[in-house]
Motif scaffolding. Sequence first.
Motif, PDB file in Angstrom:
ATOM      1  N   GLY A 183     -48.688 -12.747  -5.806  1.00 36.51           N
ATOM      2  CA  GLY A 183     -47.408 -12.991  -5.163  1.00 36.51           C
ATOM      3  C   GLY A 183     -46.902 -14.413  -5.366  1.00 36.51           C
ATOM      4  N   ALA A 184     -45.737 -14.688  -4.824  1.00 32.32           N
ATOM      5  CA  ALA A 184     -45.102 -15.996  -4.993  1.00 32.32           C
ATOM      6  C   ALA A 184     -45.815 -17.080  -4.215  1.00 32.32           C
ATOM      7  CB  ALA A 184     -43.643 -15.933  -4.559  1.00 32.32           C
ATOM      8  N   GLU A 185     -46.669 -16.688  -3.264  1.00 34.30           N
ATOM      9  CA  GLU A 185     -47.351 -17.685  -2.453  1.00 34.30           C
ATOM     10  C   GLU A 185     -48.532 -18.308  -3.180  1.00 34.30           C
ATOM     11  OE1 GLU A 185     -47.717 -14.459   0.120  1.00 34.30           O
ATOM     12  OE2 GLU A 185     -46.866 -15.509   1.823  1.00 34.30           O
ATOM     13  N   ARG A 186     -48.846 -17.795  -4.346  1.00 39.28           N
ATOM     14  CA  ARG A 186     -49.965 -18.344  -5.099  1.00 39.28           C
ATOM     15  C   ARG A 186     -49.731 -19.820  -5.370  1.00 39.28           C
ATOM     16  NH1 ARG A 186     -50.089 -15.149 -10.502  1.00 39.28           N
ATOM     17  NH2 ARG A 186     -51.713 -16.635 -11.069  1.00 39.28           N
ATOM     18  N   ILE A 187     -50.772 -20.608  -5.292  1.00 42.73           N
ATOM     19  CA  ILE A 187     -50.676 -22.030  -5.588  1.00 42.73           C
ATOM     20  C   ILE A 187     -50.973 -22.229  -7.070  1.00 42.73           C
ATOM     21  CG2 ILE A 187     -51.606 -24.309  -5.087  1.00 42.73           C
ATOM     22  CD1 ILE A 187     -52.320 -23.327  -2.323  1.00 42.73           C
ATOM     23  N   LEU A 188     -50.098 -22.948  -7.745  1.00 41.67           N
ATOM     24  CA  LEU A 188     -50.259 -23.180  -9.172  1.00 41.67           C
ATOM     25  C   LEU A 188     -51.093 -24.432  -9.418  1.00 41.67           C
ATOM     26  CD1 LEU A 188     -46.606 -22.418 -10.359  1.00 41.67           C
ATOM     27  CD2 LEU A 188     -48.512 -20.838 -10.015  1.00 41.67           C
ATOM     28  N   LYS A 189     -51.986 -24.322 -10.374  1.00 43.66           N
ATOM     29  CA  LYS A 189     -52.829 -25.461 -10.727  1.00 43.66           C
ATOM     30  C   LYS A 189     -52.072 -26.392 -11.670  1.00 43.66           C
ATOM     31  CE  LYS A 189     -57.142 -22.813 -10.381  1.00 43.66           C
ATOM     32  NZ  LYS A 189     -58.338 -22.326 -11.114  1.00 43.66           N
ATOM     33  N   VAL A 190     -52.273 -27.685 -11.459  1.00 44.20           N
ATOM     34  CA  VAL A 190     -51.655 -28.697 -12.316  1.00 44.20           C
ATOM     35  C   VAL A 190     -52.732 -29.258 -13.241  1.00 44.20           C
ATOM     36  CG1 VAL A 190     -50.426 -30.905 -12.346  1.00 44.20           C
ATOM     37  CG2 VAL A 190     -50.025 -29.294 -10.470  1.00 44.20           C
ATOM     38  N   PRO A 191     -52.520 -29.205 -14.568  1.00 47.04           N
ATOM     39  CA  PRO A 191     -51.341 -28.654 -15.250  1.00 47.04           C
ATOM     40  C   PRO A 191     -51.543 -27.234 -15.782  1.00 47.04           C
ATOM     41  CG  PRO A 191     -52.598 -29.934 -16.791  1.00 47.04           C
ATOM     42  CD  PRO A 191     -53.387 -29.956 -15.497  1.00 47.04           C
ATOM     43  N   ASP A 192     -52.712 -26.627 -15.500  1.00 49.00           N
ATOM     44  CA  ASP A 192     -53.135 -25.386 -16.171  1.00 49.00           C
ATOM     45  C   ASP A 192     -52.124 -24.249 -16.077  1.00 49.00           C
ATOM     46  OD1 ASP A 192     -55.321 -26.969 -16.450  1.00 49.00           O
ATOM     47  OD2 ASP A 192     -56.683 -25.753 -15.249  1.00 49.00           O
ATOM     48  N   ASP A 193     -51.529 -24.037 -14.892  1.00 51.15           N
ATOM     49  CA  ASP A 193     -50.647 -22.889 -14.684  1.00 51.15           C
ATOM     50  C   ASP A 193     -49.179 -23.175 -14.981  1.00 51.15           C
ATOM     51  OD1 ASP A 193     -52.815 -21.375 -13.832  1.00 51.15           O
ATOM     52  OD2 ASP A 193     -52.510 -21.888 -11.721  1.00 51.15           O
ATOM     53  N   LEU A 194     -48.826 -24.432 -15.178  1.00 51.01           N
ATOM     54  CA  LEU A 194     -47.409 -24.789 -15.238  1.00 51.01           C
ATOM     55  C   LEU A 194     -46.713 -24.253 -16.484  1.00 51.01           C
ATOM     56  CD1 LEU A 194     -47.441 -28.439 -13.840  1.00 51.01           C
ATOM     57  CD2 LEU A 194     -47.199 -26.252 -12.633  1.00 51.01           C
ATOM     58  N   SER A 225     -47.176 -38.107 -11.861  1.00 50.01           N
ATOM     59  CA  SER A 225     -48.519 -37.966 -12.426  1.00 50.01           C
ATOM     60  C   SER A 225     -49.189 -36.751 -11.797  1.00 50.01           C
ATOM     61  CB  SER A 225     -49.354 -39.221 -12.170  1.00 50.01           C
ATOM     62  OG  SER A 225     -49.500 -39.436 -10.785  1.00 50.01           O
ATOM     63  N   PHE A 226     -50.174 -36.210 -12.475  1.00 50.01           N
ATOM     64  CA  PHE A 226     -50.826 -34.993 -11.996  1.00 50.01           C
ATOM     65  C   PHE A 226     -51.299 -35.126 -10.547  1.00 50.01           C
ATOM     66  CE2 PHE A 226     -52.278 -33.647 -16.543  1.00 50.01           C
ATOM     67  CZ  PHE A 226     -50.958 -33.357 -16.854  1.00 50.01           C
ATOM     68  N   ASP A 227     -51.878 -36.294 -10.198  1.00 51.86           N
ATOM     69  CA  ASP A 227     -52.482 -36.450  -8.876  1.00 51.86           C
ATOM     70  C   ASP A 227     -51.471 -36.642  -7.754  1.00 51.86           C
ATOM     71  OD1 ASP A 227     -51.620 -38.963  -9.545  1.00 51.86           O
ATOM     72  OD2 ASP A 227     -53.535 -39.969  -9.188  1.00 51.86           O
ATOM     73  N   LYS A 228     -50.200 -36.752  -8.069  1.00 53.44           N
ATOM     74  CA  LYS A 228     -49.181 -36.899  -7.030  1.00 53.44           C
ATOM     75  C   LYS A 228     -48.603 -35.558  -6.578  1.00 53.44           C
ATOM     76  CE  LYS A 228     -47.809 -41.566  -8.419  1.00 53.44           C
ATOM     77  NZ  LYS A 228     -46.739 -42.411  -9.003  1.00 53.44           N
ATOM     78  N   HIS A 229     -49.008 -34.498  -7.261  1.00 51.89           N
ATOM     79  CA  HIS A 229     -48.575 -33.163  -6.852  1.00 51.89           C
ATOM     80  C   HIS A 229     -49.488 -32.679  -5.721  1.00 51.89           C
ATOM     81  CE1 HIS A 229     -47.019 -33.556 -10.966  1.00 51.89           C
ATOM     82  NE2 HIS A 229     -46.106 -32.659 -10.627  1.00 51.89           N
ATOM     83  N   ARG A 230     -48.889 -32.307  -4.603  1.00 49.18           N
ATOM     84  CA  ARG A 230     -49.671 -31.834  -3.471  1.00 49.18           C
ATOM     85  C   ARG A 230     -49.798 -30.306  -3.461  1.00 49.18           C
ATOM     86  NH1 ARG A 230     -51.347 -35.880  -3.974  1.00 49.18           N
ATOM     87  NH2 ARG A 230     -51.252 -37.740  -2.635  1.00 49.18           N
ATOM     88  N   MET A 231     -48.734 -29.615  -3.780  1.00 49.44           N
ATOM     89  CA  MET A 231     -48.790 -28.164  -3.847  1.00 49.44           C
ATOM     90  C   MET A 231     -47.571 -27.646  -4.614  1.00 49.44           C
ATOM     91  SD  MET A 231     -49.461 -25.352  -0.817  1.00 49.44           S
ATOM     92  CE  MET A 231     -48.020 -25.800   0.128  1.00 49.44           C
ATOM     93  N   ILE A 232     -47.806 -26.651  -5.472  1.00 46.65           N
ATOM     94  CA  ILE A 232     -46.726 -26.036  -6.238  1.00 46.65           C
ATOM     95  C   ILE A 232     -46.857 -24.524  -6.122  1.00 46.65           C
ATOM     96  CG2 ILE A 232     -45.648 -25.783  -8.515  1.00 46.65           C
ATOM     97  CD1 ILE A 232     -46.863 -28.419  -9.329  1.00 46.65           C
ATOM     98  N   MET A 233     -45.738 -23.863  -5.855  1.00 43.07           N
ATOM     99  CA  MET A 233     -45.711 -22.405  -5.849  1.00 43.07           C
ATOM    100  C   MET A 233     -44.364 -21.922  -6.388  1.00 43.07           C
ATOM    101  SD  MET A 233     -45.407 -21.590  -1.759  1.00 43.07           S
ATOM    102  CE  MET A 233     -47.021 -22.274  -1.481  1.00 43.07           C
ATOM    103  N   LEU A 234     -44.315 -20.680  -6.774  1.00 43.70           N
ATOM    104  CA  LEU A 234     -43.079 -20.106  -7.297  1.00 43.70           C
ATOM    105  C   LEU A 234     -42.015 -20.053  -6.200  1.00 43.70           C
ATOM    106  CD1 LEU A 234     -44.508 -17.170  -9.442  1.00 43.70           C
ATOM    107  CD2 LEU A 234     -43.962 -19.497 -10.173  1.00 43.70           C
ATOM    108  N   HIS A 235     -40.767 -20.215  -6.602  1.00 43.48           N
ATOM    109  CA  HIS A 235     -39.667 -20.196  -5.651  1.00 43.48           C
ATOM    110  C   HIS A 235     -38.844 -18.927  -5.858  1.00 43.48           C
ATOM    111  CE1 HIS A 235     -36.321 -21.600  -3.183  1.00 43.48           C
ATOM    112  NE2 HIS A 235     -35.504 -21.231  -4.162  1.00 43.48           N
ATOM    113  N   LEU A 236     -38.700 -18.150  -4.778  1.00 41.94           N
ATOM    114  CA  LEU A 236     -37.861 -16.961  -4.801  1.00 41.94           C
ATOM    115  C   LEU A 236     -36.621 -17.249  -3.976  1.00 41.94           C
ATOM    116  CD1 LEU A 236     -40.353 -14.008  -4.309  1.00 41.94           C
ATOM    117  CD2 LEU A 236     -39.450 -14.955  -6.422  1.00 41.94           C
ATOM    118  N   GLU A 237     -35.481 -17.166  -4.617  1.00 42.87           N
ATOM    119  CA  GLU A 237     -34.243 -17.453  -3.897  1.00 42.87           C
ATOM    120  C   GLU A 237     -33.782 -16.207  -3.162  1.00 42.87           C
ATOM    121  OE1 GLU A 237     -30.599 -20.323  -4.726  1.00 42.87           O
ATOM    122  OE2 GLU A 237     -30.780 -18.763  -6.235  1.00 42.87           O
TER     123      GLU A 237
END
Length: 316
Positions: A221-232, A303-315
């Motif tokens: 689902g969209a709530e999945r957390i994306l790994k930086v940078p592997d999933d981007l 930088s990679f280490d400044k990302h706290r959390m990334i997930m897909l955005h559904l409008e």
Amino acid sequence: MSNSRIIQSLLQSSRRPHLGLAASRFSTTRLSPLPLPTALNPSFSSSSSSSRFAVVSSLRLEPISSFSSSFSHRLLSSTSSTHNKHENHQEEEDPLFYEITEDDGETTDGWEEEDEDVQPKIGDGGDGGGVVLQGVPWGESALSIACDVLKLFSDDTKIFAFKATPRGYIYVRLDKLSNEYGCPSMEELESYSQEYKKRLDEAGERREIPDDLALEVSSPGAERILKVPDDLDRFKDMAMRVCYVEDGESNCTEKSGVFILDSIETELENCIWKLADVKENRDPNSKGRPFCRKRRDWRLKLSFDKHRMIMLHLEC
């Protein structure tokens, strides 16, 4: 006994579901299972309660509401205790009821939901993916069986997350690499769930694992957390919700925005983001006009280490 009392008593009749299907929180409805006793008149389910219930075959799942607003689905089932199989045989042959409830209402009767108050993180066995066994003695065996079942499917289907709980619940999230959102089809989830449940039953009969485990098979689902940078790079064309800080200090205020990945500077370990063309980023007075040049050219380098959390955005 009135129809409403019959339905209420049936809803409270079991601790765990035998087999069910539910939409994710992005859907406006949630489906939960209810065994249909042989004593219940079939005509009642097909006429008197047609606005709330639908009867489907126990061998095939047919949701009665559309999932067009969501791409995340899940299947619920439980293994059968060997000494109760004779008692449950008639119940297993009966059709299933699926009750429609509001998304903020109660979920499947007797089902242990994951704690939604806990902040998700990478490797948590849920939205953050990874494997979490929580020290249960049967966890390794259940995970091994889950991996063996996966070999029957295409190479682009992977286990995104696996979690076992001391109360006897198994959560499996399957990732479909070829799907835009990573979501397997309902048929694939059902096929995996049935085969996995079958093998869990067999292992339970051999007393290798408990014989009354409950199982949930779902998509990330969209709530999945994306790994930086592997999933981007995989989701580079999609809008993402990015939580970040603009310097390395631990007490820095966290910011959030909806961006699209512009590029990745692998050697420098930087991500460069641009504004996503979504409602949140548009000027409410623009009346549908595209971004101005200044907003189109705006970039954010992190930088990679400044990302706290990334997930897909559904409008919405």
